[in-house]
Design a protein around this motif. Structure first.
Motif, PDB file in Angstrom:
ATOM      1  N   UNK A  29       0.838  -1.209   0.000  1.00 54.82           N
ATOM      2  CA  UNK A  29       0.000   0.000   0.000  1.00 54.82           C
ATOM      3  C   UNK A  29       0.870   1.255   0.000  1.00 54.82           C
ATOM      4  N   UNK A  30       1.931   1.252   0.817  1.00 57.77           N
ATOM      5  CA  UNK A  30       2.832   2.409   0.855  1.00 57.77           C
ATOM      6  C   UNK A  30       3.538   2.603  -0.486  1.00 57.77           C
ATOM      7  N   UNK A  35       4.414   5.384  -5.704  1.00 59.80           N
ATOM      8  CA  UNK A  35       4.396   5.329  -7.170  1.00 59.80           C
ATOM      9  C   UNK A  35       3.491   6.397  -7.760  1.00 59.80           C
ATOM     10  N   UNK A  36       2.509   6.853  -6.991  1.00 59.63           N
ATOM     11  CA  UNK A  36       1.639   7.911  -7.475  1.00 59.63           C
ATOM     12  C   UNK A  36       2.368   9.207  -7.745  1.00 59.63           C
ATOM     13  N   UNK A  37       3.554   9.401  -7.139  1.00 60.92           N
ATOM     14  CA  UNK A  37       4.329  10.610  -7.391  1.00 60.92           C
ATOM     15  C   UNK A  37       4.930  10.632  -8.790  1.00 60.92           C
ATOM     16  N   UNK A  41      -0.950  12.832 -13.142  1.00 63.81           N
ATOM     17  CA  UNK A  41      -2.366  12.786 -12.788  1.00 63.81           C
ATOM     18  C   UNK A  41      -2.548  12.514 -11.306  1.00 63.81           C
ATOM     19  N   UNK A  42      -1.750  11.606 -10.772  1.00 64.05           N
ATOM     20  CA  UNK A  42      -1.910  11.187  -9.374  1.00 64.05           C
ATOM     21  C   UNK A  42      -0.932  11.869  -8.426  1.00 64.05           C
ATOM     22  N   UNK A  43      -0.027  12.690  -8.930  1.00 62.36           N
ATOM     23  CA  UNK A  43       0.993  13.299  -8.072  1.00 62.36           C
ATOM     24  C   UNK A  43       0.366  14.220  -7.022  1.00 62.36           C
ATOM     25  N   UNK A  44      -0.616  15.021  -7.443  1.00 62.31           N
ATOM     26  CA  UNK A  44      -1.257  15.935  -6.501  1.00 62.31           C
ATOM     27  C   UNK A  44      -1.979  15.178  -5.385  1.00 62.31           C
ATOM     28  N   UNK A  45      -2.502  14.017  -5.740  1.00 62.43           N
ATOM     29  CA  UNK A  45      -3.200  13.218  -4.728  1.00 62.43           C
ATOM     30  C   UNK A  45      -2.206  12.496  -3.826  1.00 62.43           C
ATOM     31  N   UNK A  46      -1.116  11.998  -4.401  1.00 64.96           N
ATOM     32  CA  UNK A  46      -0.147  11.235  -3.607  1.00 64.96           C
ATOM     33  C   UNK A  46       0.653  12.128  -2.673  1.00 64.96           C
ATOM     34  N   UNK A  47       0.942  13.341  -3.122  1.00 65.78           N
ATOM     35  CA  UNK A  47       1.752  14.229  -2.289  1.00 65.78           C
ATOM     36  C   UNK A  47       1.020  14.637  -1.014  1.00 65.78           C
TER      37      UNK A  47
END
Length: 371
Positions: A29-30, A35-37, A41-47
């Motif tokens: 999960x971590x 990996x979202x970074x 598209x997912x960087x804003x959510x992962x950060x």
């Protein structure tokens, strides 16, 4: 336990499977969050999970210098969740590569094995904030001695170090709740651990939400140092039962820490905050400096300290009774055997069919008398 090689694999998604592989699942999960970074598209959510949010930049007019401060908000829940996952992984690593190896060498019983694991994990955790004292003290003093920043005791702004410290503290104590299941804690030990876990979560979260950052740091540092000494002493005791000097020092410092906590709390809520300029209640400004909240916080701290002292006194009385009983049994074992009385010997002889005469003359003299 995670990261451990098993000979037989339990059924998938069974309780034993989850307990043995929970660290691997949490690591996945971590890794997904990290990996979202890599993707825009997912960087804003992962950060939002990884970095500390709600930074506020303030400039100083005199020096034309900018200072980054932080406040709390709903996104902190995501940050706490991510570092909760990190705490679970670190917990499994410490258990697997340090504590389990030491347990194999010591050959402890089940009861001592459980206490050894608990003290090992808590000693490693208490060591972290103890090492951060200098950095946090510098961060707090930086904000204290800058009047143009206007940071009173209940100001919602704090430095990065202070906010990250509180995020890690809340994440660690929340991770301790599922660890009761993952570590297979005995049923009789669960209530005791639940008490202090819930107290930590309640007080640390309360200090964070009510913007009592500096007071929380000042109260946590001596408490953590005393608890570090206790769990380190217990680890040494399990390795060698003759090493008990650490408990004597801990008992003295424990009482001092309780008195120090009560004194600082009374001075802060009774004299410091009532005289502060930012009086009133405002959720938007993060101001909670009203009489009701002050008295509630003071009562919560006093009740907690009283409960801790009550548990401490009962613990010391129990140890004193056990010590006195052991000393009494040793005296009985090494005391010289008392010689039996003559009357007792006569009773024993008559019971065995042997009757002794009170006449001390010889048999020939008794025959002459009879003739």
């Amino acid at each position: 336990m995670g990261f451990r090689k098993k000979n037989k694999s339990p059924p998938v998604l069974s309780h034993e499977f989850v307990i043995q592989n929970h660290a691997d699942m949490v690591s996945c999960v971590a890794m997904i969050i990290l990996l979202g970074l890599m993707f825009e598209v997912t960087a804003k959510f992962a950060i939002m999970f990884i970095t500390v949010q709600y930074n506020v930049t303030q400039s100083l007019d005199e020096r034309a210098e900018q200072v980054n401060l932080y406040q709390y908000g709903p996104k902190d829940i995501a940050t706490v969740f991510f570092y909760l996952l990190i705490a679970v992984i670190l917990h499994a690593l410490i258990q697997e590569y340090i504590l389990d190896k030491m347990n194999r060498r010591l050959h402890l019983s089940k009861t001592k094995h459980s206490k050894f694991n608990e003290s090992g994990q808590l000693a490693a955790f208490y060591l972290f904030p103890s090492c951060c004292i200098c950095s946090l003290a510098h961060a707090v003093s930086l904000l204290t001695y800058r009047p143009d920043l206007c940071l009173p005791l209940t100001c919602p702004l704090c430095s990065f170090q202070v906010k990250f410290f509180y995020i890690c503290q809340i994440a660690y104590w929340l991770h301790a709740l599922p660890e009761l299941y993952f570590q297979k804690v005995r049923k009789e030990d669960i209530p005791r651990q639940l008490y202090y876990i819930c107290l930590y979560v309640f007080h640390i979260t309360g200090a964070y939400i009510l913007n009592l950052h500096r007071l929380g740091l000042v109260l946590l540092v001596p408490h953590y140092l005393v608890e570090l000494l206790f769990h380190a002493s217990r680890l040494f005791y399990f390795s060698d039962e003759n090493k008990q000097k650490g408990f004597t020092l801990w008992a003295l410092l424990f009482v001092i820490a309780r008195l120090l906590t009560l004194t600082l709390s009374v001075l802060t809520f009774g004299f410091g905050l009532p005289r502060a300029e930012n009086q009133g209640f405002s959720l938007a400004k993060g101001n909670f400096n009203v009489l009701t909240i002050r008295m509630t916080c003071l009562a919560a701290i006093c009740l907690t300290q009283a409960w801790m002292m009550w548990k401490f006194i009962n613990f010391q009385l129990k140890k004193w009774r056990e010590h006195s009983q052991s000393q009494a049994s040793k005296k009985k074992a090494f005391s010289p055997k008392s010689k039996p009385h003559k009357k007792d010997l006569a009773r024993v002889g008559s019971a065995n069919g042997v009757v002794k005469s009170d006449d001390k003359t010889s048999p020939r003299a008794r025959k002459a008398k009879a003739s």
